[in-house]
Design a protein around this motif. Sequence first.
Motif, PDB file in Angstrom:
ATOM      1  N   ALA A  52     113.568 -20.504 -14.205  1.00 39.69           N
ATOM      2  CA  ALA A  52     112.411 -20.078 -13.387  1.00 39.69           C
ATOM      3  C   ALA A  52     111.116 -20.610 -13.989  1.00 39.69           C
ATOM      4  O   ALA A  52     110.212 -21.067 -13.272  1.00 39.69           O
ATOM      5  N   ARG A  53     111.018 -20.566 -15.317  1.00 33.85           N
ATOM      6  CA  ARG A  53     109.797 -21.050 -15.981  1.00 33.85           C
ATOM      7  C   ARG A  53     109.658 -22.573 -15.842  1.00 33.85           C
ATOM      8  O   ARG A  53     108.541 -23.088 -15.675  1.00 33.85           O
ATOM      9  N   ALA A  54     110.764 -23.286 -15.896  1.00 35.46           N
ATOM     10  CA  ALA A  54     110.698 -24.748 -15.735  1.00 35.46           C
ATOM     11  C   ALA A  54     110.290 -25.103 -14.306  1.00 35.46           C
ATOM     12  O   ALA A  54     109.480 -26.013 -14.082  1.00 35.46           O
TER      13      ALA A  54
ATOM     14  N   ALA B 150     102.174 -28.790 -17.153  1.00 36.08           N
ATOM     15  CA  ALA B 150     101.599 -27.441 -17.247  1.00 36.08           C
ATOM     16  C   ALA B 150     102.716 -26.500 -17.677  1.00 36.08           C
ATOM     17  O   ALA B 150     103.632 -26.222 -16.910  1.00 36.08           O
ATOM     18  N   VAL B 151     102.681 -26.093 -18.938  1.00 35.05           N
ATOM     19  CA  VAL B 151     103.762 -25.248 -19.455  1.00 35.05           C
ATOM     20  C   VAL B 151     103.214 -23.869 -19.775  1.00 35.05           C
ATOM     21  O   VAL B 151     102.241 -23.735 -20.517  1.00 35.05           O
TER      22      VAL B 151
ATOM     23  N   SER C 238     106.911 -27.075 -13.031  1.00 36.16           N
ATOM     24  CA  SER C 238     106.957 -28.301 -12.213  1.00 36.16           C
ATOM     25  C   SER C 238     106.054 -28.180 -10.991  1.00 36.16           C
ATOM     26  O   SER C 238     105.831 -29.177 -10.291  1.00 36.16           O
ATOM     27  N   GLY C 239     105.585 -26.943 -10.698  1.00 31.34           N
ATOM     28  CA  GLY C 239     104.668 -26.755  -9.574  1.00 31.34           C
ATOM     29  C   GLY C 239     105.360 -26.557  -8.244  1.00 31.34           C
ATOM     30  O   GLY C 239     104.709 -26.318  -7.232  1.00 31.34           O
TER      31      GLY C 239
ATOM     32  N   LEU D  67     108.976 -27.869 -17.596  1.00 29.16           N
ATOM     33  CA  LEU D  67     109.602 -27.468 -18.864  1.00 29.16           C
ATOM     34  C   LEU D  67     109.443 -25.959 -19.030  1.00 29.16           C
ATOM     35  O   LEU D  67     108.359 -25.413 -18.796  1.00 29.16           O
ATOM     36  N   GLY D  68     110.513 -25.308 -19.442  1.00 33.19           N
ATOM     37  CA  GLY D  68     110.435 -23.865 -19.694  1.00 33.19           C
ATOM     38  C   GLY D  68     111.406 -23.455 -20.782  1.00 33.19           C
ATOM     39  O   GLY D  68     112.353 -24.180 -21.091  1.00 33.19           O
TER      40      GLY D  68
END
Length: 336
Positions: A62-64, A331-332, A68-69, A10-11
Amino acid sequence: MTRAAVICGLGGWLPPRVVTNDDLPAGLGTSDRWIRTRTGITRRHRADPGSATSDLAVEAGARALASSGEPRADAVVLATTTPDRICPATAPEIATRLGLTGAAAFDMNAACTGFLYGLAAAAGLIATGAADRVLLIGAETYSCLLDPLDRGTAPIFGDGAGAVVLRAGAPGEPGAIGHIDLGSDGTGADLIAVGGGGSRQRMSGRPEQDGERYLTMAGREVFKHAVGRMADSCRTVLKRAGQEPADVDRIVAHQANIRILHQLADELGVDRGRVVANIDRVGNTAAASVPLALFHGVADGAVRPGQRTLLTAFGAGLTWGSTLLTWPELAVATGE
Ligand code: COA
């Protein structure tokens, strides 16, 4: 066994320029007090001239992916009403800018319901095996559609982007997208519309008229549809899942108006305190609205792992959609 689409990243991202109610043009004929009490909005973000929807989408995407790792997806779906260009779709360029050249990539336009339609598309891609990981982005630069002197729209809409990554998983696990209810009613097509720029205007042989490029909205009528359509859609999803409104821990709904959010909760019989709201700081960000509300909800601690979370949206078309899931552990990165 059926493969479910499971949220695993999630981003969100907002362009840095903040426009408060007091920053709006004096000629608009509105006030901070009117906007706050009638909509719940105190500020919104606006993209700077020279930027476009893909710029916001890449930041959120990019943040999502980071959340997601794994910086990997084999499909990119962009829900937007404000693509960079009419042709080509914006998603392929976003995919390339994210290092995902070669991934399936397409745009979808279901206006403010775009994220819910996008979830259905992502779930379909995963269920059929066309993709194992999908990056779904809702991104908008509504600034470019707003008549700066229309007080019915200019204070309401903001720019922003939110995104999720979905992976193949098992039905019922945390993050798995359950039954999705989607609908539309084209008899209301003119209630929220942009008249110019499409084939209807271009094929008419007459040049675009002044103001035709702007979004118009019959606010009062849309308001009633928004509450009724989202409530019906939520009931359908709850019934399909064998759940009651009392089982719902969080409602993350399209952020169009705080009064709509409260009436929706009342209509469903869910405590208003269970409604996640970020409309005060972002306004209505259309297809970005639900993922941004999730992003801020998780960052603020309002949305937590294990909560039964009802997602619902309504928008131009008319269109609407809802789904229910158990919020997963993610992990956000909280920075926008
Ligand atoms: N500032 C001051 N006055 C305003 C105003 C503003 N920004 N916007 C409207 N008004 C005025 C109207 O001109 C009208 O004045 P009048 O009574 O003298 O004619 C009065 O306020 C009431 O107008 P109305 O349109 O009924 O206002 P409203 O309370 O319905 O609020 C919206 C307008 C747009 C905020 C509200 O209708 C809304 O949120 N609609 C739903 C939007 C939505 O769901 N969108 C979803 C898909 S994007």
